[in-house]
Design an enzyme around this catalytic site. Structure first.
Site, PDB file in Angstrom:
ATOM      1  N   ARG A  26      39.896 -11.936  14.966  1.00  0.00           N
ATOM      2  CA  ARG A  26      40.989 -12.782  14.473  1.00  0.00           C
ATOM      3  C   ARG A  26      40.634 -13.469  13.164  1.00  0.00           C
ATOM      4  O   ARG A  26      41.458 -13.531  12.236  1.00  0.00           O
ATOM      5  CB  ARG A  26      41.355 -13.804  15.557  1.00  0.00           C
ATOM      6  CG  ARG A  26      42.062 -13.168  16.756  1.00  0.00           C
ATOM      7  CD  ARG A  26      42.006 -14.060  17.991  1.00  0.00           C
ATOM      8  NE  ARG A  26      42.872 -13.544  19.058  1.00  0.00           N
ATOM      9  CZ  ARG A  26      42.532 -12.566  19.893  1.00  0.00           C
ATOM     10  NH1 ARG A  26      41.344 -11.974  19.783  1.00  0.00           N
ATOM     11  NH2 ARG A  26      43.369 -12.174  20.838  1.00  0.00           N
ATOM     12  N   ARG A 125      45.509   5.059  25.047  1.00  0.00           N
ATOM     13  CA  ARG A 125      45.904   3.723  25.498  1.00  0.00           C
ATOM     14  C   ARG A 125      47.379   3.500  25.160  1.00  0.00           C
ATOM     15  O   ARG A 125      47.872   3.911  24.111  1.00  0.00           O
ATOM     16  CB  ARG A 125      45.046   2.644  24.816  1.00  0.00           C
ATOM     17  CG  ARG A 125      43.553   2.712  25.143  1.00  0.00           C
ATOM     18  CD  ARG A 125      43.141   1.892  26.322  1.00  0.00           C
ATOM     19  NE  ARG A 125      43.228   0.467  26.135  1.00  0.00           N
ATOM     20  CZ  ARG A 125      42.218  -0.300  25.687  1.00  0.00           C
ATOM     21  NH1 ARG A 125      41.070   0.225  25.306  1.00  0.00           N
ATOM     22  NH2 ARG A 125      42.368  -1.601  25.625  1.00  0.00           N
ATOM     23  N   SER A 169      49.753  -6.092  27.657  1.00  0.00           N
ATOM     24  CA  SER A 169      48.572  -6.585  26.957  1.00  0.00           C
ATOM     25  C   SER A 169      49.001  -7.655  25.977  1.00  0.00           C
ATOM     26  O   SER A 169      49.982  -7.478  25.239  1.00  0.00           O
ATOM     27  CB  SER A 169      47.859  -5.460  26.216  1.00  0.00           C
ATOM     28  OG  SER A 169      46.831  -5.984  25.395  1.00  0.00           O
ATOM     29  N   GLN A 171      47.568  -8.223  23.375  1.00  0.00           N
ATOM     30  CA  GLN A 171      47.260  -7.724  22.035  1.00  0.00           C
ATOM     31  C   GLN A 171      48.522  -7.371  21.256  1.00  0.00           C
ATOM     32  O   GLN A 171      48.553  -7.496  20.028  1.00  0.00           O
ATOM     33  CB  GLN A 171      46.340  -6.507  22.134  1.00  0.00           C
ATOM     34  CG  GLN A 171      44.955  -6.839  22.671  1.00  0.00           C
ATOM     35  CD  GLN A 171      44.176  -5.610  23.105  1.00  0.00           C
ATOM     36  OE1 GLN A 171      44.708  -4.496  23.130  1.00  0.00           O
ATOM     37  NE2 GLN A 171      42.913  -5.793  23.449  1.00  0.00           N
ATOM     38  N   SER A 197      46.794 -12.777  30.390  1.00  0.00           N
ATOM     39  CA  SER A 197      45.846 -12.972  29.287  1.00  0.00           C
ATOM     40  C   SER A 197      46.397 -13.922  28.230  1.00  0.00           C
ATOM     41  O   SER A 197      46.200 -13.724  27.028  1.00  0.00           O
ATOM     42  CB  SER A 197      45.464 -11.636  28.644  1.00  0.00           C
ATOM     43  OG  SER A 197      44.795 -10.806  29.557  1.00  0.00           O
ATOM     44  N   ASP A 315      38.152  -9.229  31.468  1.00  0.00           N
ATOM     45  CA  ASP A 315      36.849  -8.720  31.029  1.00  0.00           C
ATOM     46  C   ASP A 315      35.698  -9.216  31.897  1.00  0.00           C
ATOM     47  O   ASP A 315      34.592  -8.671  31.828  1.00  0.00           O
ATOM     48  CB  ASP A 315      36.595  -9.115  29.571  1.00  0.00           C
ATOM     49  CG  ASP A 315      37.428  -8.291  28.592  1.00  0.00           C
ATOM     50  OD1 ASP A 315      37.929  -7.223  28.991  1.00  0.00           O
ATOM     51  OD2 ASP A 315      37.578  -8.716  27.438  1.00  0.00           O
ATOM     52  N   ARG A 346      37.974   0.584  34.870  1.00  0.00           N
ATOM     53  CA  ARG A 346      36.861  -0.281  35.259  1.00  0.00           C
ATOM     54  C   ARG A 346      36.838  -0.591  36.752  1.00  0.00           C
ATOM     55  O   ARG A 346      35.768  -0.862  37.307  1.00  0.00           O
ATOM     56  CB  ARG A 346      36.884  -1.572  34.436  1.00  0.00           C
ATOM     57  CG  ARG A 346      36.457  -1.352  32.993  1.00  0.00           C
ATOM     58  CD  ARG A 346      36.512  -2.601  32.155  1.00  0.00           C
ATOM     59  NE  ARG A 346      35.979  -2.331  30.819  1.00  0.00           N
ATOM     60  CZ  ARG A 346      36.156  -3.146  29.781  1.00  0.00           C
ATOM     61  NH1 ARG A 346      36.851  -4.269  29.914  1.00  0.00           N
ATOM     62  NH2 ARG A 346      35.622  -2.835  28.600  1.00  0.00           N
ATOM     63  N   ARG A 390      30.909  -2.741  29.006  1.00  0.00           N
ATOM     64  CA  ARG A 390      30.849  -3.752  30.073  1.00  0.00           C
ATOM     65  C   ARG A 390      30.318  -3.167  31.382  1.00  0.00           C
ATOM     66  O   ARG A 390      29.685  -3.881  32.172  1.00  0.00           O
ATOM     67  CB  ARG A 390      32.224  -4.389  30.267  1.00  0.00           C
ATOM     68  CG  ARG A 390      32.700  -5.115  29.017  1.00  0.00           C
ATOM     69  CD  ARG A 390      33.791  -6.122  29.288  1.00  0.00           C
ATOM     70  NE  ARG A 390      34.317  -6.627  28.023  1.00  0.00           N
ATOM     71  CZ  ARG A 390      33.735  -7.588  27.295  1.00  0.00           C
ATOM     72  NH1 ARG A 390      32.619  -8.142  27.719  1.00  0.00           N
ATOM     73  NH2 ARG A 390      34.275  -7.982  26.156  1.00  0.00           N
ATOM     74  N   LYS A 416      29.137  -0.940  21.372  1.00  0.00           N
ATOM     75  CA  LYS A 416      30.540  -1.229  21.073  1.00  0.00           C
ATOM     76  C   LYS A 416      30.758  -2.715  20.828  1.00  0.00           C
ATOM     77  O   LYS A 416      31.535  -3.098  19.953  1.00  0.00           O
ATOM     78  CB  LYS A 416      31.436  -0.750  22.212  1.00  0.00           C
ATOM     79  CG  LYS A 416      32.927  -0.944  21.949  1.00  0.00           C
ATOM     80  CD  LYS A 416      33.761  -0.380  23.078  1.00  0.00           C
ATOM     81  CE  LYS A 416      35.243  -0.394  22.707  1.00  0.00           C
ATOM     82  NZ  LYS A 416      35.786  -1.745  22.569  1.00  0.00           N
TER      83      LYS A 416
END
Length: 436
Positions: A26, A125, A169, A171, A197, A315, A346, A390, A416
């Protein structure tokens, strides 16, 4: 592919936590779009941050690496003339979902072909919320089969009333918040609940405010974004704060690693990062912390299971799964379905790899049900990182609670977001031998 043999060890020591990748994205974007030379300092370089810088260069931003005031960190100076590059541009977003979704609306301001490429799971995605906006505005775009990358946007976003789903998301929300202030007139943005989120939207709003962008928030679901705005750097040098999502690995490691204590340095205890919830969640599970202004010390503790709502901290789920696997009683992780469309699935990954180590874990459509084994896990197995940073780091933490050594394939995936992870792991006494 890098393979590590991880031998269970007691751990003890201090780690300077990497700077926040979320804030790094950001602040680099805001600094890049500001009119004056602006240095963003204390950056823990990673492939994702490199991808964001490539996209900024695609917009016409000049980026120069300069001396950092923090040992082992990187600083970049950004300069932009408020003019987008001429001619077609192609940028590689690597595997960074944040980079891709933040820059698609900015690419759609350029009024010339702007092509986004990606690697790994990023190619598939979901991007449908943006495609719906482009269709409504009759903005030209071209994709590979089934809406996958590469994506070429050719047109210019128009001011107006924007609507986004809140459960895909955050995002997408952030991407529009970065771009809409640069349009010639005002816009509104409505988010359809439920909103997940939301803390990441707060990070975006705080960065925009720091750089002089005025967004009027009616409530959590409705924003008015004034047009004809200009990004203005607050000073010649700004600093990125420590990353709570990366600190989470050390906080769990210190709790279950049976050593003396682990100290996490460089954290802002008043941060807006949603993953600061790791303290609250681990405390509910019985963890013990000493909290100072910029350092958290974690002591070994016997944990107990609880319910964990992951809707605002997805996360954290991989490493919290590790904590739950060696806690007393049962832990239920809920509202975590979005983890299936990250760098890997995940939920499936943690179910698969923790089971190999001897954990009692059940995979659910939207979460995980984990019956803890406080005596520790058996280990003695080969586990895989699923090409996900992760997952790799979570397996390294899980190995600390195993009775027998663990072999991890794909350990290079930490690059990453946290290239120095294995060095930091060794610095606190972790034993990870690189086999090849």
């Amino acid at each position: 592919m890098t393979i590590y043999k991880i031998t269970p060890q007691f751990i003890n020591g201090s780690v300077l936590v990497p700077s926040s990748k979320s804030m790094g994205h950001r602040m680099c974007i805001c600094a890049g779009l500001s009119g004056r030379n602006c240095i963003v300092d204390n950056i823990a370089i990673s492939k994702d941050i490199e991808a964001t810088n490539r996209c900024l260069e695609g917009l016409g931003v000049t980026i120069t690496e300069v001396a950092s005031r923090h040992e082992g960190r990187t600083a970049f100076q950004f300069h932009w003339l408020h003019k987008f590059s001429l001619g077609p541009v192609t940028v590689d977003c690597g595997e960074s979902g944040s980079t891709l979704r933040f820059f698609i609306p900015l690419g759609a301001l350029c009024n010339r072909p702007f092509t986004f490429k990606g690697q790994g799971k990023l190619v598939s995605r979901p991007l449908q919320p943006y495609y719906d906006i482009f269709d409504k505005q009759e903005l030209r775009y071209y994709t590979a089969e089934n809406g996958q990358l590469p994506l070429t946007v050719y047109g210019r976003l128009k001011p107006g009333a924007y609507v986004l789903p809140g459960d895909v998301s955050s995002q997408f929300v952030s991407g529009l918040l970065f771009a809409l202030p640069l349009l010639p007139d005002d816009s509104t943005l409505k988010i359809l609940p439920p909103l997940e989120s939301s803390s990441y939207i707060e990070l975006t709003l705080s960065s925009l405010q720091m750089f002089g962008i005025n967004i009027e928030r009616k409530n959590r679901f409705y924003y008015k974004i004034y047009g004809k705005q200009t990004y203005r750097a607050p000073s010649e040098r700004v600093q990125v704060e420590g990353d709570w999502s990366q600190a989470a690995f050390w906080l769990v490691a210190g709790t279950i690693g049976s050593g003396e204590k682990v100290r996490c340095k460089g954290l802002n205890r008043d941060s807006l990062q949603g993953d600061r919830a790791i303290l609250t969640i681990l405390r509910r599970m019985g963890a013990k912390f000493i909290v100072r202004k910029d350092m958290i010390t974690v002591l070994p503790a016997r944990l107990h299971g609880c319910e964990i709502d992951a809707s605002d901290c997805p996360d954290l789920v991989p490493v919290l799964s590790v904590a739950a696997a060696v806690a007393e009683g049962t832990t239920h992780i809920i509202h975590a379905g979005r983890l299936r469309i990250k760098e890997c699935d995940r939920l499936a990954a943690m179910h698969s790899e923790l089971t190999k180590l001897g954990a009692d874990i059940t995979e659910e459509p939207e979460g995980l049900l984990i019956k803890g084994k406080p005596e520790g896990l058996k280990g003695g197995a080969v586990v895989d990182a699923w090409n996900d940073h992760r997952i790799a780091m979570s397996m390294a933490v899980a190995a600390l609670a195993c009775k027998e050594p663990v072999t991890l394939t794909g350990g290079e995936s930490v690059s990453k977001s946290y290239p120095e992870f294995w060095n930091d792991y060794a610095s606190v006494g972790g034993k990870a031998e690189e086999l090849r």
